[in-house]
Design a protein around this motif. Sequence first.
Motif, PDB file in Angstrom:
ATOM      1  N   GLN A 224      48.810  31.219  41.702  1.00  0.00           N
ATOM      2  CA  GLN A 224      47.653  31.161  42.579  1.00  0.00           C
ATOM      3  C   GLN A 224      46.933  32.508  42.587  1.00  0.00           C
ATOM      4  O   GLN A 224      47.565  33.562  42.657  1.00  0.00           O
ATOM      5  N   LEU A 225      45.608  32.468  42.501  1.00  0.00           N
ATOM      6  CA  LEU A 225      44.797  33.686  42.470  1.00  0.00           C
ATOM      7  C   LEU A 225      44.364  34.017  43.897  1.00  0.00           C
ATOM      8  O   LEU A 225      43.197  33.914  44.262  1.00  0.00           O
ATOM      9  N   SER A 226      45.321  34.435  44.708  1.00  0.00           N
ATOM     10  CA  SER A 226      45.096  34.533  46.147  1.00  0.00           C
ATOM     11  C   SER A 226      44.694  35.919  46.644  1.00  0.00           C
ATOM     12  O   SER A 226      44.370  36.080  47.820  1.00  0.00           O
ATOM     13  N   ASN A 227      44.721  36.919  45.761  1.00  0.00           N
ATOM     14  CA  ASN A 227      44.276  38.248  46.182  1.00  0.00           C
ATOM     15  C   ASN A 227      43.834  39.054  44.960  1.00  0.00           C
ATOM     16  O   ASN A 227      43.984  38.608  43.811  1.00  0.00           O
ATOM     17  N   SER A 228      43.295  40.235  45.198  1.00  0.00           N
ATOM     18  CA  SER A 228      42.728  41.048  44.113  1.00  0.00           C
ATOM     19  C   SER A 228      43.777  41.440  43.081  1.00  0.00           C
ATOM     20  O   SER A 228      43.503  41.454  41.875  1.00  0.00           O
ATOM     21  N   LYS A 229      44.976  41.747  43.545  1.00  0.00           N
ATOM     22  CA  LYS A 229      46.047  42.138  42.622  1.00  0.00           C
ATOM     23  C   LYS A 229      46.359  41.003  41.649  1.00  0.00           C
ATOM     24  O   LYS A 229      46.509  41.222  40.441  1.00  0.00           O
ATOM     25  N   LEU A 230      46.451  39.783  42.181  1.00  0.00           N
ATOM     26  CA  LEU A 230      46.789  38.649  41.334  1.00  0.00           C
ATOM     27  C   LEU A 230      45.627  38.265  40.411  1.00  0.00           C
ATOM     28  O   LEU A 230      45.846  37.819  39.287  1.00  0.00           O
ATOM     29  N   ALA A 252      35.986  34.304  32.785  1.00  0.00           N
ATOM     30  CA  ALA A 252      36.597  33.031  32.390  1.00  0.00           C
ATOM     31  C   ALA A 252      37.625  32.579  33.415  1.00  0.00           C
ATOM     32  O   ALA A 252      37.706  31.391  33.769  1.00  0.00           O
ATOM     33  N   LEU A 253      38.407  33.536  33.904  1.00  0.00           N
ATOM     34  CA  LEU A 253      39.437  33.213  34.895  1.00  0.00           C
ATOM     35  C   LEU A 253      38.809  32.652  36.166  1.00  0.00           C
ATOM     36  O   LEU A 253      39.252  31.621  36.694  1.00  0.00           O
ATOM     37  N   MET A 254      37.784  33.316  36.657  1.00  0.00           N
ATOM     38  CA  MET A 254      37.158  32.877  37.895  1.00  0.00           C
ATOM     39  C   MET A 254      36.400  31.564  37.713  1.00  0.00           C
ATOM     40  O   MET A 254      36.339  30.743  38.631  1.00  0.00           O
TER      41      MET A 254
END
Length: 267
Positions: A224-230, A252-254
């Motif tokens: 899960q892309l739940s914060n800036s670090k991830l 691409a990720l976003m």
Amino acid sequence: MNKITETDSIYRHLDKMTTSEILTNMNKEDQKVALAVEKQIPAIGKLVDSIVPKMAEGGRLFYIGAGTSGRLGVLDASECPPTFGVPFDWVVGIIAGGDTAIRKSVEDAEDDLEQAIRDLDEFQITELDTVVGIAASGTTPYVIGGLRACQERGIATGCIVCNPGAPIINHADFPIVIQVGPEFVTGSTRMKSGTAQKLALNMISTSVMIKLGRVVDNKMVDMQLSNSKLIDRGTKMVMKLTGLGYEAANKALMEHGSVRAAAEKHS
């Protein structure tokens, strides 16, 4: 039954030790844990290989436990969705006394033989599910009762225990018996026993997720892309998997929402 987990520590006069002596001796004991877990790799493997095909057909993995053991099960279960991008009901941790017991002890919750199956029934468990009981002593009524009821219904069971010959083993189709020996502080199973349980749980959930395709190469492609670090970590994964530069990989990720989807679109 002789409970190894309750036998006297091999160290005396802990209250007279220096800080360095306490830490050094605790570390000496901790070093024994991984070796004890290693001896149970075949048993852990049998449990994993039973879980995977059931989960591939829609089954789930449940952990039941009390106290420290219950908390460790809840912890492992709660980390699967962010790590592997799986639904929250794929791996479920249940602790005697309910969520309140995660932070505070709930008196007598672990002594009820019937409560675990009632807790499991709230999830409408079926024969596709697997229930793993976690109990250092192997005598916790809540866990034993839950596993026994599951076996009566034809639901696969496993256990993680630190005492050979413990009653819980009789109710586990796939017992994992990790003999870590006496605790540094006599009877404090939050120490070596808890560490052993955490290692085993890491091995079970991670290997199950790998075999279910939730890891590509060595990457958490569904995290899960739940914060800036991830998001940064995911961007770098996309870079490695596709050869894109940072900005293009991030875009691409976003756009696609996961490392897997972004890599598949740009590979």
